[in-house]
Design a protein around this motif. Structure first.
Motif, PDB file in Angstrom:
ATOM      1  N   GLY B 363     -34.762  90.380  25.899  1.00  0.00           N
ATOM      2  CA  GLY B 363     -35.702  91.097  25.037  1.00  0.00           C
ATOM      3  C   GLY B 363     -36.129  92.419  25.666  1.00  0.00           C
ATOM      4  N   ASN B 364     -36.443  92.384  26.982  1.00  0.00           N
ATOM      5  CA  ASN B 364     -36.796  93.626  27.682  1.00  0.00           C
ATOM      6  C   ASN B 364     -35.655  94.621  27.613  1.00  0.00           C
ATOM      7  N   GLY B 365     -34.423  94.129  27.844  1.00  0.00           N
ATOM      8  CA  GLY B 365     -33.260  95.007  27.807  1.00  0.00           C
ATOM      9  C   GLY B 365     -33.093  95.631  26.436  1.00  0.00           C
ATOM     10  N   LEU B 366     -33.270  94.818  25.394  1.00  0.00           N
ATOM     11  CA  LEU B 366     -33.145  95.332  24.034  1.00  0.00           C
ATOM     12  C   LEU B 366     -34.174  96.416  23.762  1.00  0.00           C
ATOM     13  N   ARG B 367     -35.399  96.155  24.223  1.00  0.00           N
ATOM     14  CA  ARG B 367     -36.455  97.140  23.983  1.00  0.00           C
ATOM     15  C   ARG B 367     -36.111  98.468  24.643  1.00  0.00           C
ATOM     16  N   ASP B 368     -35.635  98.392  25.903  1.00  0.00           N
ATOM     17  CA  ASP B 368     -35.241  99.624  26.582  1.00  0.00           C
ATOM     18  C   ASP B 368     -34.098 100.304  25.861  1.00  0.00           C
TER      19      ASP B 368
END
Lengths: 316, 378
Positions: B363-368
Motif C-alpha cells: 500500500g505504501n509503495g502504491l501511494r508513492d
C-alpha cells in the motif's frame, strides 16, 4: 466557542441515546431467553420474567429500562454470568483492570513513540530512520494478539520473567506485575502509530522557514528542534492520541482474554454467549460511552486549538 | 470593405496554404507518452520493497487457492487417533526441525522396552532420568508419528485438537480471510466512492445532509456495531462482511468528497459543463479519475484492517461457524493450547503477520507510485 461546545454536547447525547436504544432493541430481539433452563418450572419462569418486566410489550420494557438507567442508575441485574449481581456493580469492579492496561499502554506508548519519531526525523534517511521505519511497519502490521501470544510464550513461559496470566490473589504489587505484559502487548501498535505520525510532522516542520530563522539567530540544531519545531509538531498528535484510547480499549478485549484479566471485555463476551441481556447492554453502553466521550473530547480540543474547526469551516 | 455576405462567400480557389515549406522549430516528443497506470507501474517497479510485498501477497493468494486442493487432507477430516500432532516436514526432519517429535514425561523406564507402549524406533532421546519411590522414571523425546502408530504420514504443520490437518486448514483459513477482506473492502470502496462523489459534486444542502448521516454512523464504535450485527444475523461470512462494511465505507466517502471539492471548480470541469456534458459523466468520467490513486491506495491499506478485524471478531467469540476455519479462528483455537502446543499458534501468527506487513508495504509503495510527492512522508 460556547455555541460550538453546546452543539457538540447535544450531538454526543444524541449519539449516546441512539446507541442505548439500538443496543437495547437488538439485545432484546435476539432469539433465546435468559430463563430457557429446562429445569425451571414454567410458573417460575413466568414469575422471573414478570419480575424483569419481560412479559410486557417491548416499548414498555424500554421505558422501564430508560427510567432505571437515567433516574436510578439501575442497569439491570445480571441473570447468568453472576446471577443476582447488579450489572453496574460488575462493571464497576472490572473497569479498573481494563483501564489500568489501557491507560498504562498509552502512558508507555507516548514517550517511546515520541522519542522514536524524533530520532527518525532528525536522522532522516540514515540508519536510525531505517531502523525506526522497520519497527513502525512491524508495529502497525502485526496484530496485538499475536504480540501478546509471543510475549506470553517466550517472556512469561520460557523465560519465566513475568506471570503467564493475571494473578488476582497475591496483592496489588503482584497484580500490577502480572498486568505488565498485556500492557506492553497493547502499547506496540500505538508506539508505531505515534512514531510514524510524529516523524512526518517533524520532517515537515524542520524544513520550514522559521527553523532557518531560529538557526540564523544562533540556536543550535538541538535547541531549535526542542523549542520551535517540537511544539509545532506535537499539537496535531492530539488528533491521533485521543482516538487511540477507544481503539486500544477495543483491542484490549482480546488481550484480556489471552491473559485471563477480569476486565470488561471478557464480560461482554460471556454475557453475549449466555443471553445475559442486562449485562450485555450495560457493557455495550460502557464501550459506546467511552467511544462517544473520546470523539467529544477530540472535537473540543481541536476546537480549542484550531479556530477554523469551531467556526464550522465546511470545506477542507 | 467586404460585406458580411462576401466574407461567407469567399470562393474555395482564393484560399491557399502558407507556411507549408517553413521548418517547424518545435522539438518532437521523444519516447512514447505514459498513461496514468503505466507511469505508476514504472515507479512501482523501481520500489524493491513494494515488489517483494506484492510477490508475497501473490504467493499467499496462490497457496490459499491451491494448497488445500493438493494437501491430501480435507479441512474437516477429524481423526481421534492423531490429536495435536507435532509438525513433520519431509527433508527438514533430517536436520531435526519439525521432525514430528514430542516429549513424553514421567514414564517408567522399563516401559521403554515394551513395544506395545513404545513401538520400535519411536524413542529418539532420553531427556532426563530420575527415581520416584524407587521406580526409575524417564522423560523421553519420541517420534510422535511412530509413537501414536500413524506411520508414514506427514502433517506439515501438525494437527489440531480434533486431529485435523493444520496445513490444509491454515491455507483454507487464509482463503476465507482474504475473501472476507476483499469483498468487504470492495463494497466499502464502491459505496464510499458513489456516496462521496455525490456529496462532493452537488455540495450545498445535499452535502450537509449526507455528511451529517456519516457523522451519525461514525459515532457508533465499530466493535459495538459488529458485535450487535453478528448477534442478530448469526456468525456467517455474510454477517462478518456486513459488519465490516456498515461503517467501513465512511473513510472512502470522505476521501472522495475531499477530492471532488478540490477538483469540481477547475476550469476543465467548467469547460466540459459548458459543452453540455451531463452530471453523471462529469462525475464519473471527468472528476472521479483524479481520485483513483488515493482510492486504490486506501483499498490496499483497508485490506489488512479487514483481515485484522475478522481475526479480532473470531477472538472474542464472534468468528465463523465451526468447522470453517479462518486465520482468526485458527489463532483463537490455538491460543487455548499455546503453552502445550506452541506450533499451532506459530504458523497462523506468522501467516497473518506476513500478510498484513505485505499489504501495508505494498500500500505504501502504491501511494508513492501514484503520488510521488508523498514519498518518504510515510
Amino acid at each position: 466557542m460556547k455555541k460550538y461546545m453546546i452543539g457538540r454536547v447535544i450531538a454526543a447525547c444524541v449519539a449516546l441515546f441512539l446507541i442505548l436504544t439500538i443496543a437495547f432493541m437488538v439485545v432484546r430481539l435476539m432469539p433465546g431467553s435468559v430463563y430457557d433452563d429446562p429445569n425451571l418450572a414454567p410458573e417460575v419462569v413466568a414469575m422471573l420474567e414478570q419480575q424483569a418486566h419481560l412479559d410486557e410489550p417491548l416499548l414498555v420494557q424500554y421505558a422501564y429500562f430508560l427510567k432505571g438507567v437515567i433516574f436510578e442508575n439501575d442497569w439491570g441485574v445480571s441473570a447468568k454470568v453472576e446471577p443476582g449481581v447488579p450489572a453496574f456493580d460488575i462493571l464497576k469492579r472490572q473497569i479498573p483492570y481494563s483501564l489500568t492496561i489501557n491507560v498504562g499502554s498509552l502512558a508507555l506508548a507516548l514517550p517511546i513513540g515520541i522519542v522514536a519519531g524524533t530520532v527518525a526525523a532528525l536522522h532522516k534517511n540514515k540508519a536510525g530512520d531505517h531502523v525506526v521505519s522497520i519497527l513502525v511497519v512491524l508495529g502497525i502490521s502485526i496484530p496485538s494478539f499475536v504480540f501478546a501470544s509471543c510475549l506470553q510464550y517466550f517472556i512469561a513461559y520460557k523465560m519465566g520473567w513475568f506471570p503467564i496470566i493475571f494473578e488476582p490473589s497475591k496483592g496489588t504489587g503482584m497484580q500490577i506485575y502480572s498486568l505488565m505484559l498485556p500492557t506492553i502487548a497493547l502499547s506496540l501498535s500505538p508506539i508505531a502509530t505515534i512514531a510514524r505520525y510524529l516523524r512526518g510532522e517533524l520532517i515537515e516542520v524542520l524544513g520550514s522557514e522559521f527553523m532557518v530563522l531560529a538557526r540564523t539567530k544562533g540556536l543550535t540544531q538541538r535547541q531549535a528542534t526542542i523549542r520551535h519545531s517540537f511544539r509545532n509538531a506535537s499539537l496535531p498528535l492530539v488528533n491521533i492520541v485521543i482516538p487511540m484510547f477507544a481503539h486500544v480499549l477495543a483491542g484490549s478485549m482480546v488481550i484480556e482474554r489471552i491473559f485471563s484479566i477480569p476486565g470488561v471485555g471478557g464480560t461482554l463476551i460471556s454475557s453475549i454467549n449466555t443471553n445475559d441481556y442486562s449485562l450485555a447492554v450495560a457493557t455495550l453502553i460502557f464501550y459506546a460511552l467511552i467511544s462517544v466521550l473520546t470523539s467529544f473530547v477530540i472535537d473540543i480540543v481541536l476546537g480549542l486549538i484550531d479556530p477554523r474547526v469551531r467556526l464550522g469551516g465546511s470545506s477542507k | 470593405m467586404m460585406t458580411e455576405k462576401e466574407i461567407y462567400d469567399i470562393p474555395q480557389e482564393k484560399f491557399r496554404f502558407i507556411n507549408l515549406d517553413d521548418t517547424l522549430h518545435d522539438e518532437k516528443f521523444s519516447g512514447e507518452a505514459l498513461g496514468f497506470f503505466k507511469d505508476a507501474w514504472v515507479r512501482l517497479r523501481r520500489n524493491r520493497v513494494a515488489i517483494l510485498a506484492m510477490s508475497m501477497i501473490l504467493f499467499i493468494v496462490f497457496m490459499s487457492i491451491f494448497a488445500p486442493m493438493f494437501s491430501g487432507y480435507g479441512y474437516n477430516d477429524q481423526n481421534l487417533n492423531r490429536l495435536n500432532m507435532p509438525p513433520r516436514v519431509p527433508g527438514l526432519e533430517k536436520i531435526g526441525i519439525f521432525d514430528g517429535s514430542k516429549t513424553v514425561n514421567s514414564v517408567r523406564k522399563t516401559s521403554l522396552s515394551d513395544p506395545e507402549k513404545f513401538p520400535e524406533g519411536s524413542v529418539i532421546e532420553i531427556l532426563r532420568e530420575y527415581t520416584i519411590k524407587d521406580v526409575e522414571m524417564v522423560d523421553v523425546k519420541v517420534n510422535a508419528y511412530i509413537y501414536e502408530g500413524i506411520g508414514d504420514e506427514y502433517f506439515l504443520m501438525g494437527t489440531d485438537y480434533l486431529g485435523r490437518d493444520l496445513w490444509t486448514r491454515l491455507w483454507r483459513g487464509a482463503r476465507i480471510s482474504l475473501i472476507i477482506a476483499i469483498v468487504a473492502v470492495s463494497a466499502n470502496i464502491f459505496i464510499g466512492v458513489v456516496y462521496g462523489a455525490v456529496a462532493g459534486y452537488y455540495g450545498g444542502t445535499t452535502d450537509i445532509i449526507m455528511m451529517r448521516i456519516t457523522e451519525i454512523i461514525a459515532a457508533f464504535p465499530q466493535v459495538i456495531v459488529a458485535t450487535l450485527l453478528i448477534l442478530v444475523l448469526g456468525t456467517g461470512i455474510e454477517a462478518i462482511i456486513l459488519a465490516l462494511v456498515i461503517n467501513g465505507w465512511i473513510g472512502t466517502a470522505k476521501l472522495v468528497r475531499g477530492q471532488f471539492l478540490r477538483f469540481k471548480e477547475r476550469e476543465y470541469v467548467l469547460a466540459a459543463r459548458t459543452l453540455g456534458v451531463p452530471d453523471k459523466k462529469l462525475i464519473f468520467r471527468h472528476i472521479l479519475p483524479n481520485s483513483i490513486g488515493p482510492v486504490i491506495t486506501r483499498a490496499m491499506i483497508s485490506v489488512p484492517n479487514a483481515i485484522f478485524s475478522e481475526s479480532f471478531l473470531a477472538f472474542i467469540g464472534l468468528g465463523l461457524q465451526a468447522p470453517e476455519p479462518s486465520i482468526g479462528v485458527l489463532l483463537s483455537d490455538a491460543q487455548k493450547v499455546l503453552l502445550t502446543y506452541p506450533t499451532q499458534t506459530l504458523f497462523p501468527a506468522i501467516l497473518i503477520s506476513v500478510l498484513l506487513i505485505s499489504f501495508n508495504l505494498f500500500g505504501n509503495g502504491l501511494r508513492d507510485a501514484f503520488d510521488p510527492t508523498m514519498r518518504g512522508t510515510d
